[in-house]
Every structure is written in structure tokens, then in C-alpha cells.
Design a protein around this motif. Structure first.
Motif, PDB file in Angstrom:
ATOM      1  N   HIS A 103       0.804  -1.223   0.000  1.00 38.27           N
ATOM      2  CA  HIS A 103       0.000   0.000   0.000  1.00 38.27           C
ATOM      3  C   HIS A 103       0.841   1.278   0.000  1.00 38.27           C
ATOM      4  O   HIS A 103       0.524   2.236  -0.705  1.00 38.27           O
ATOM      5  N   PHE A 104       1.957   1.286   0.770  1.00 37.29           N
ATOM      6  CA  PHE A 104       2.723   2.539   0.818  1.00 37.29           C
ATOM      7  C   PHE A 104       3.283   2.879  -0.568  1.00 37.29           C
ATOM      8  O   PHE A 104       3.466   4.053  -0.905  1.00 37.29           O
ATOM      9  N   MET A 105       3.562   1.871  -1.364  1.00 38.67           N
ATOM     10  CA  MET A 105       4.097   2.123  -2.707  1.00 38.67           C
ATOM     11  C   MET A 105       3.023   2.768  -3.590  1.00 38.67           C
ATOM     12  O   MET A 105       3.298   3.686  -4.359  1.00 38.67           O
ATOM     13  N   ALA A 106       1.791   2.264  -3.443  1.00 33.96           N
ATOM     14  CA  ALA A 106       0.680   2.832  -4.221  1.00 33.96           C
ATOM     15  C   ALA A 106       0.406   4.267  -3.759  1.00 33.96           C
ATOM     16  O   ALA A 106       0.131   5.152  -4.582  1.00 33.96           O
ATOM     17  N   GLU A 107       0.515   4.502  -2.461  1.00 31.26           N
ATOM     18  CA  GLU A 107       0.322   5.877  -1.967  1.00 31.26           C
ATOM     19  C   GLU A 107       1.394   6.799  -2.534  1.00 31.26           C
ATOM     20  O   GLU A 107       1.099   7.933  -2.930  1.00 31.26           O
ATOM     21  N   VAL A 130      -4.779   5.549  -9.351  1.00 34.33           N
ATOM     22  CA  VAL A 130      -3.793   4.575  -8.858  1.00 34.33           C
ATOM     23  C   VAL A 130      -4.566   3.450  -8.180  1.00 34.33           C
ATOM     24  O   VAL A 130      -5.371   3.679  -7.272  1.00 34.33           O
ATOM     25  N   ILE A 131      -4.304   2.234  -8.648  1.00 35.95           N
ATOM     26  CA  ILE A 131      -5.072   1.078  -8.179  1.00 35.95           C
ATOM     27  C   ILE A 131      -4.125   0.054  -7.584  1.00 35.95           C
ATOM     28  O   ILE A 131      -3.060  -0.223  -8.165  1.00 35.95           O
ATOM     29  N   ILE A 132      -4.511  -0.488  -6.434  1.00 30.90           N
ATOM     30  CA  ILE A 132      -3.733  -1.584  -5.851  1.00 30.90           C
ATOM     31  C   ILE A 132      -4.639  -2.821  -5.816  1.00 30.90           C
ATOM     32  O   ILE A 132      -5.766  -2.751  -5.319  1.00 30.90           O
ATOM     33  N   PRO A 133      -4.191  -3.930  -6.391  1.00 31.04           N
ATOM     34  CA  PRO A 133      -5.099  -5.077  -6.532  1.00 31.04           C
ATOM     35  C   PRO A 133      -5.641  -5.627  -5.204  1.00 31.04           C
ATOM     36  O   PRO A 133      -6.696  -6.248  -5.192  1.00 31.04           O
ATOM     37  N   ASP A 134      -4.938  -5.402  -4.103  1.00 30.66           N
ATOM     38  CA  ASP A 134      -5.499  -5.777  -2.792  1.00 30.66           C
ATOM     39  C   ASP A 134      -5.168  -4.657  -1.819  1.00 30.66           C
ATOM     40  O   ASP A 134      -4.004  -4.445  -1.466  1.00 30.66           O
ATOM     41  N   ILE A 135      -6.213  -3.970  -1.378  1.00 29.90           N
ATOM     42  CA  ILE A 135      -6.043  -2.788  -0.516  1.00 29.90           C
ATOM     43  C   ILE A 135      -5.449  -3.172   0.850  1.00 29.90           C
ATOM     44  O   ILE A 135      -4.921  -2.340   1.567  1.00 29.90           O
ATOM     45  N   ASN A 136      -5.517  -4.463   1.189  1.00 28.18           N
ATOM     46  CA  ASN A 136      -4.980  -4.907   2.489  1.00 28.18           C
ATOM     47  C   ASN A 136      -3.498  -5.252   2.458  1.00 28.18           C
ATOM     48  O   ASN A 136      -2.964  -5.741   3.444  1.00 28.18           O
ATOM     49  N   ALA A 137      -2.854  -5.013   1.322  1.00 22.74           N
ATOM     50  CA  ALA A 137      -1.415  -5.319   1.247  1.00 22.74           C
ATOM     51  C   ALA A 137      -0.641  -4.246   2.006  1.00 22.74           C
ATOM     52  O   ALA A 137      -0.318  -3.190   1.473  1.00 22.74           O
TER      53      ALA A 137
END
Ligand code: 13P
Ligand code: SF4
Length: 335
Positions: free
Chosen positions: A94-98, A109-116
Motif C-alpha cells: 500500500h505505501f508504494m501505491a500511496e 492509482v489502483i492496488i489489486p489488494d487494498i490490504n497489502a
């Protein structure tokens, strides 16, 4: 939604070369379940002008199959900053997507699993950092990118494992004889061993790298003659002391490409070793077993669903995002 993905002749034709490369990692039957996803994802990402940023800890099917850009935290952030894609699919945590969203606020910006998540990122809050700053007024704060946007917003400059020493020394040259480093105590201790700048650090650790021990490295050397040991700086100092080379995931990859050792071991997350082995078939990669459970939440079916639905999207409060951008940009300038 994707229950009917079949392995067709077209898919076999499009993915056979990749399967040859990854045949040490996947059996044929397993490949036939993965290849249709790779095919669909690659088709859809072109249609949607999406770019897939894949961290070095992604499994080989994701890393080689669908990643457009692969690398370490710093490299992915640098690419995100310059990307002209409409959608960024962040295959990482998640921090990378942020970080990508902070650098590209107008992109999806999309992360395939928000709990990562990440154990380092969850070890510190903005409130905790504010309390630390109150205890040490006037001392600049260097924050590892493995943190939330809220924590970055409280920081002076960010760093990654590839540039932490450089950033600390840059502040030293600006006249700071003391800095605060958050949240990784081992990264801070490892940098402290190589600089004259005094480092006050937060007591966080990576749940994956903290498990490596010096004894494990010695045992690997005993059972593998002439093995080259590479360690990530999130490892404890006693592990670093036993290593031949230390660096970020991309720096370890570069070392392998440049030095081409006969045999090597990476004291880091296990998928990276699989990826290096697939890219360098002449090098014997000794396996370790530390796995990041957060990185492993990112799978091909979730990536396809994320592309189809354009969800889960990473959203950051605008004021926090603007404040968090300043330390990230300072880091990119100093890198
Ligand atoms: P890198 O910046 O070296 O890719 O590391 C990120 C990370 O999460 C390591 O555990
Ligand atoms: Fe975080 Fe460690 Fe996983 Fe990297 S390997 S994402 S630092 S928990």
C-alpha cells in the motif's frame, strides 16, 4: 467474474516463450491456469492505457508476465512520477501505491489488494512521530518510504534503502550533526555504522528481514562453497556484517548482473530470488524461506479484476498528499 478463463491455442502461442523462461518455477498444469490471466491482463492494460508497476518481491508470474516496469521502491516511484499512463496498477504494497498517488494526484492509482500492508508502515503513526519531534525539537526527520502518507507529511525528507546513506550524509553536509530516522531501526543502525551523523531512530522493523540471523548466513556458507551473500539493509546489523554486499532490491539485482557470481543467496524476500534465478539461468540461487505475506496478496486474478473494475483505488486526503509530496520530492532531487 473471471471463472471461465481457458488455456487456448492463442494463449499458448502468446505465452510459450515466457513459460520456457519460468519452467524452473512452474509446472505445465499450473502454467495453464496462470497464462490466461497474463494474456487477458496484457490485452486490457493496453486498451486502458494502464501501466503495471511491479516490485521485485512479486512472484515470477506477475513480475515477468504482466509487469511493465519492475524494480525497487525508489525506481518505481521515479517511473510513476514521469508516467503518461492514465491508470497505474501498483503491484506491491500500500505505501508504494500511496507514493505513486502522491506523485501523480491526477492519475487513477489502483492496488489489486487494498490490504497489502507493511509491518514497518504500521509501526508508526503521525501522532507518534509528532511526539518524537517534540522530544527532539529542531532535529530533521528522515522517513523511510515504507510509511503512510500521514507519516510522510510530518517528515522533512524521505529515503529508500538505496539512498538512505546518501540522504543522511546530504543532511550532514547541510550542517546537521544529528537526524531522526523512522521507522526502521535496522536500516538506521546500518546507516549509522557508515556515517558520522548521529542517528536517533524509531523502534520499527520489517517482519520479514528481522528473522534473518548471522548464524543462518554462516550455515549457508558452510554448505555452499564460494556463495556470494547479498543482504537487504532492513536485515539486522549482525547479518549485514556477514554479507559480501548490501543494497536495495534493485542494487542487489544490479550486483548479480554485473558480477555474475556462480552461486549467490539473497537475504531478502523469497520471490526476489526466484525472479533473479529466472533472469540468470547460469547462476545458482540458494533459496531462503522468508516470505512477505503482504506482497503475496497481489495475484494475477486480483490484478485482472482491478483492471476490469478500476478498483480498489488509492485515495489520499489532498492536504496530506500535498504535504507528503515535499519530502518525497526532496528525496528524488537528492537521489
Ligand atoms: P526496496 O526499496 O529495496 O525495493 O525495498 C522495499 C521493501 O519493502 C523491502 O522489504
Ligand atoms: Fe514491509 Fe517487510 Fe514486506 Fe517489505 S518485506 S513490504 S518492509 S513487511
Amino acid at each position: 467474474m473471471n471463472a471461465q478463463l481457458n488455456y487456448t491455442q492463442d494463449i499458448a502461442k502468446a505465452t510459450n516463450k515466457l513459460f520456457e523462461k519460468l519452467s524452473g518455477q512452474y509446472k505445465k498444469e499450473q502454467w495453464e491456469t496462470l497464462a490466461p490471466y497474463i494474456y487477458e491482463i496484457n490485452k486490457l492494460k493496453k486498451e486502458k492505457n494502464a501501466v503495471i508497476l511491479a516490485h521485485n518481491y512479486m512472484t515470477p508470474d506477475v513480475f515477468f508476465g504482466v509487469g511493465d516496469v519492475v524494480g525497487d521502491s525508489l525506481g518505481l516511484a521515479q517511473v510513476a512520477a514521469k508516467s503518461d499512463a492514465d491508470i497505474i496498477i501498483q503491484c506491491g504494497v500500500h505505501f508504494m501505491a500511496e507514493t505513486s498517488k502522491i506523485l501523480c494526484p491526477n492519475k487513477k492509482v489502483i492496488i489489486p489488494d487494498i490490504n497489502a500492508g507493511c509491518s514497518l508502515a504500521s509501526s508508526i503513526t503521525a501522532e507518534g512521530l509528532r511526539a518524537m519531534k517534540a522530544k527532539y525539537p529542531g532535529i530533521p526527520v528522515i522517513t523511510y518510504v515504507n510509511t503512510s502518507a500521514n507519516v510522510k507529511a510530518e517528515s522533512d525528507v524521505c529515503c529508500t534503502s538505496s539512498n538512505a546513506l546518501k540522504i543522511v550524509n546530504a543532511l550532514g553536509k547541510q550542517g546537521h550533526d544529528k537526524v531522526i530516522m523512522t521507522p526502521d531501526k535496522f536500516l538506521a543502525q546500518n546507516v549509522a555504522a557508515e556515517t558520522d551523523v548521529d542517528i536517533i531512530y524509531w523502534d520499527g522493523a520489517c517482519e520479514v528481514h528481522e528473522r534473518f540471523t548471522a548464524e543462518e548466513v554462516r550455515n549457508i556458507r558452510t554448505s555452499n562453497n564460494d556463495v556470494i551473500v547479498l543482504a537487504h539493509p532492513e536485515c539486522p546489523p549482525e547479518v549485514m556484517a556477514e554479507a559480501d554486499f548490501a543494497g536495495s532490491t534493485a542494487q542487489m539485482d544490479d550486483y548479480i548482473k554485473e558480477h555474475k557470481p556462480k552461486k549467490a543467496v539473497l537475504m531478502t524476500e523469497c520471490s526476489m530470488s526466484d525472479n533473479v534465478a529466472a533472469a540468470n539461468p547460469d547462476i545458482e540461487m540458494i533459496k531462503t524461506s522468508q516470505m512477505c505475506p503482504h506482497m503475496k496478496l497481489i495475484t494475477l486474478p486480483k490484478i485482472l479484476k482491478a483492471l476490469q473494475t478500476e478498483n480498489p483505488e488509492v485515495i489520499i486526503d489532498q492536504e496530506i498528499s500535498a504535504r507528503a509530496k515535499i519530502p518525497i520530492e526532496r528525496m528524488l532531487e537528492l537521489s
